[in-house]
Scaffold this motif. Structure first.
Motif, PDB file in Angstrom:
ATOM      1  N   UNK A   1     -25.586  62.036-107.655  1.00  0.00           N
ATOM      2  CA  UNK A   1     -26.508  61.001-107.208  1.00  0.00           C
ATOM      3  C   UNK A   1     -27.096  61.362-105.842  1.00  0.00           C
ATOM      4  N   UNK A   2     -28.412  61.233-105.687  1.00  0.00           N
ATOM      5  CA  UNK A   2     -29.008  61.527-104.376  1.00  0.00           C
ATOM      6  C   UNK A   2     -28.555  60.517-103.332  1.00  0.00           C
ATOM      7  N   UNK A   3     -28.424  60.975-102.107  1.00  0.00           N
ATOM      8  CA  UNK A   3     -28.026  60.093-101.007  1.00  0.00           C
ATOM      9  C   UNK A   3     -29.270  59.524-100.331  1.00  0.00           C
ATOM     10  N   UNK A   4     -29.328  58.217-100.128  1.00  0.00           N
ATOM     11  CA  UNK A   4     -30.478  57.637 -99.427  1.00  0.00           C
ATOM     12  C   UNK A   4     -30.445  57.972 -97.938  1.00  0.00           C
ATOM     13  N   UNK A   5     -31.518  58.559 -97.457  1.00  0.00           N
ATOM     14  CA  UNK A   5     -31.640  58.891 -96.040  1.00  0.00           C
ATOM     15  C   UNK A   5     -32.480  57.807 -95.370  1.00  0.00           C
ATOM     16  N   UNK A   6     -31.972  57.287 -94.273  1.00  0.00           N
ATOM     17  CA  UNK A   6     -32.617  56.153 -93.604  1.00  0.00           C
ATOM     18  C   UNK A   6     -33.047  56.500 -92.188  1.00  0.00           C
ATOM     19  N   UNK A   7     -33.989  55.730 -91.703  1.00  0.00           N
ATOM     20  CA  UNK A   7     -34.361  55.734 -90.291  1.00  0.00           C
ATOM     21  C   UNK A   7     -33.569  54.599 -89.652  1.00  0.00           C
ATOM     22  N   UNK A   8     -32.809  54.912 -88.615  1.00  0.00           N
ATOM     23  CA  UNK A   8     -31.862  53.956 -88.049  1.00  0.00           C
ATOM     24  C   UNK A   8     -32.150  53.777 -86.555  1.00  0.00           C
ATOM     25  N   UNK A   9     -32.094  52.518 -86.077  1.00  0.00           N
ATOM     26  CA  UNK A   9     -32.347  52.249 -84.663  1.00  0.00           C
ATOM     27  C   UNK A   9     -31.556  51.033 -84.203  1.00  0.00           C
ATOM     28  N   UNK A  10     -31.493  50.842 -82.895  1.00  0.00           N
ATOM     29  CA  UNK A  10     -30.797  49.708 -82.303  1.00  0.00           C
ATOM     30  C   UNK A  10     -31.747  48.511 -82.227  1.00  0.00           C
ATOM     31  N   UNK A  11     -31.194  47.320 -82.353  1.00  0.00           N
ATOM     32  CA  UNK A  11     -32.022  46.111 -82.343  1.00  0.00           C
ATOM     33  C   UNK A  11     -32.778  45.928 -81.033  1.00  0.00           C
ATOM     34  N   UNK A  12     -32.301  46.567 -79.947  1.00  0.00           N
ATOM     35  CA  UNK A  12     -33.022  46.435 -78.672  1.00  0.00           C
ATOM     36  C   UNK A  12     -34.429  47.010 -78.759  1.00  0.00           C
ATOM     37  N   UNK A  13     -34.666  47.875 -79.764  1.00  0.00           N
ATOM     38  CA  UNK A  13     -35.980  48.496 -79.898  1.00  0.00           C
ATOM     39  C   UNK A  13     -36.807  47.906 -81.047  1.00  0.00           C
ATOM     40  N   UNK A  14     -36.366  46.762 -81.552  1.00  0.00           N
ATOM     41  CA  UNK A  14     -37.097  46.123 -82.647  1.00  0.00           C
ATOM     42  C   UNK A  14     -38.567  45.896 -82.303  1.00  0.00           C
ATOM     43  N   UNK A  15     -38.831  45.463 -81.084  1.00  0.00           N
ATOM     44  CA  UNK A  15     -40.193  45.073 -80.702  1.00  0.00           C
ATOM     45  C   UNK A  15     -40.843  46.052 -79.733  1.00  0.00           C
ATOM     46  N   UNK A  16     -40.180  47.157 -79.463  1.00  0.00           N
ATOM     47  CA  UNK A  16     -40.746  48.147 -78.557  1.00  0.00           C
ATOM     48  C   UNK A  16     -41.927  48.846 -79.229  1.00  0.00           C
ATOM     49  N   UNK A  17     -43.129  48.758 -78.650  1.00  0.00           N
ATOM     50  CA  UNK A  17     -44.324  49.335 -79.307  1.00  0.00           C
ATOM     51  C   UNK A  17     -44.216  50.840 -79.566  1.00  0.00           C
ATOM     52  N   UNK A  18     -43.642  51.571 -78.616  1.00  0.00           N
ATOM     53  CA  UNK A  18     -43.507  53.007 -78.814  1.00  0.00           C
ATOM     54  C   UNK A  18     -42.568  53.341 -79.947  1.00  0.00           C
ATOM     55  N   UNK A  19     -41.455  52.620 -80.015  1.00  0.00           N
ATOM     56  CA  UNK A  19     -40.495  52.848 -81.092  1.00  0.00           C
ATOM     57  C   UNK A  19     -41.090  52.473 -82.440  1.00  0.00           C
ATOM     58  N   UNK A  20     -41.818  51.371 -82.476  1.00  0.00           N
ATOM     59  CA  UNK A  20     -42.477  50.953 -83.724  1.00  0.00           C
ATOM     60  C   UNK A  20     -43.447  52.034 -84.193  1.00  0.00           C
TER      61      UNK A  20
END
Length: 313
Positions: free
Chosen positions: A270-289
């Motif tokens: 079975x293929x493994x799902x690869x995700x993009x992962x980040x901390x909630x502190x950057x939820x609204x950071x425009x650069x991170x978005x």
């Protein structure tokens, strides 16, 4: 630390991030003598050497490491809050530190770099190696993002699916195993088990998903060699009788060049799902978005291109 000049913390953060006085000066737009003067003041304020020479670079003292653990996350939050709601990629000089293993780098870094050269020439991508420490890196703000397999449920960690990591079995064209493989057939399980196997181990363990599948059937393979990086796989397979189950991206170029061939197996992985992962502190950071969307868009394109190539093959 009464009357502490908070600018010292900005310099301290830059040095700890870059692990270099020169890099820190460049990062925050100061001259190197100015950074050296700031370090001298830090040493007086905190009564500790803070940084000692190590080869051509520097090494933080234990006190500096403890101070960094306490201050880096708050400093990141302050910087993000002060940056406002605007992010202009074309004018930004931001450095994004991304926790990643080799094969996503092989897939994504070239198209990302080509895009950045045209649209965001001042933006930098710095890769940080992963060793099963995704949450640790994000929680202490050592990285901005992670690209990896992630199934954790930490309340401060966010994730978004990028692509499925499909695995293939690869060998050299003249491998003895291929003699028992007819056109359209799968490799007999006994032939697979009899082979000497190569695998990447980032932790030192000589076991992977394939071994878990085999164990459920009461079977085992012989892992004859492990390596710590994916780039070692193609040249080893080309010149030996080793067999390796590996991500498609790792062997794609060698397969296209006819230097390796894909062997159909008699069992499914079975293929493994690869995700993009980040901390909630950057939820609204425009650069991170912006960076998350950029990586996601390129991952979609590159994963489809890779899948189409192997389907054609």
């Amino acid at each position: 630390m009464q009357n502490l000049d908070l600018n010292l913390l900005v310099v301290f953060e830059a040095i700890m991030t870059e692990r270099s006085m020169t890099g820190a000066a460049r990062r925050i737009g100061m001259t190197q003598p100015a950074v050296s003067n700031a370090v001298a003041r830090m040493r007086q304020v905190w009564n500790d050497p803070l940084f000692v020479k190590q080869g051509r670079g520097i090494r933080p003292t234990p006190y500096a490491e403890r101070l960094w653990e306490k201050t880096r996350a708050p400093l990141l939050e302050i910087r993000d809050a002060a940056s406002g709601d605007q992010f202009d990629p074309g004018k930004s000089g931001r450095v994004f530190r991304i926790g990643v293993t080799e094969y996503p780098v092989d897939m994504l870094w070239l198209p990302l770099r080509k895009f950045l050269e045209q649209e965001a020439p001042g933006v930098s991508l710095h890769s940080v190696p992963l060793h099963g420490n995704t949450e640790e890196l994000l929680l202490d703000a050592s990285v901005d993002l992670v690209i990896h397999y992630y199934v954790g449920r930490h309340k401060q960690i966010r994730s978004s699916w990028l692509f499925n990591n499909h695995l293939v079995c690869a060998v050299r064209p003249g491998h003895p195993m291929l003699q028992s493989l007819k056109s359209g057939d799968v490799l007999p399980l006994e032939d697979y088990l009899a082979a000497d196997h190569l695998m990447v181990s980032l932790t030192g363990a000589a076991s992977a998903n394939v071994d878990s599948i085999l164990r459920r059937q009461g079977l085992a393979r012989r892992v004859a060699m492990t390596v710590t990086h994916f780039a070692a796989i193609p040249p080893l397979l080309m010149q030996t009788d080793l067999v390796c189950v590996t991500p498609q991206a790792v062997v794609a170029r060698a397969v296209k060049a006819g230097e390796l061939v894909i062997v159909p197996l008699s069992f499914e992985i079975e293929p493994a799902p690869i995700s993009l992962v980040w901390h909630s502190r950057q939820d609204r950071d425009p650069g991170s978005i912006w960076m998350r969307k950029l990586i996601s868009d390129f991952a979609t394109v590159e994963a489809k291109r890779l899948a189409d190539y192997f389907l054609r093959g």
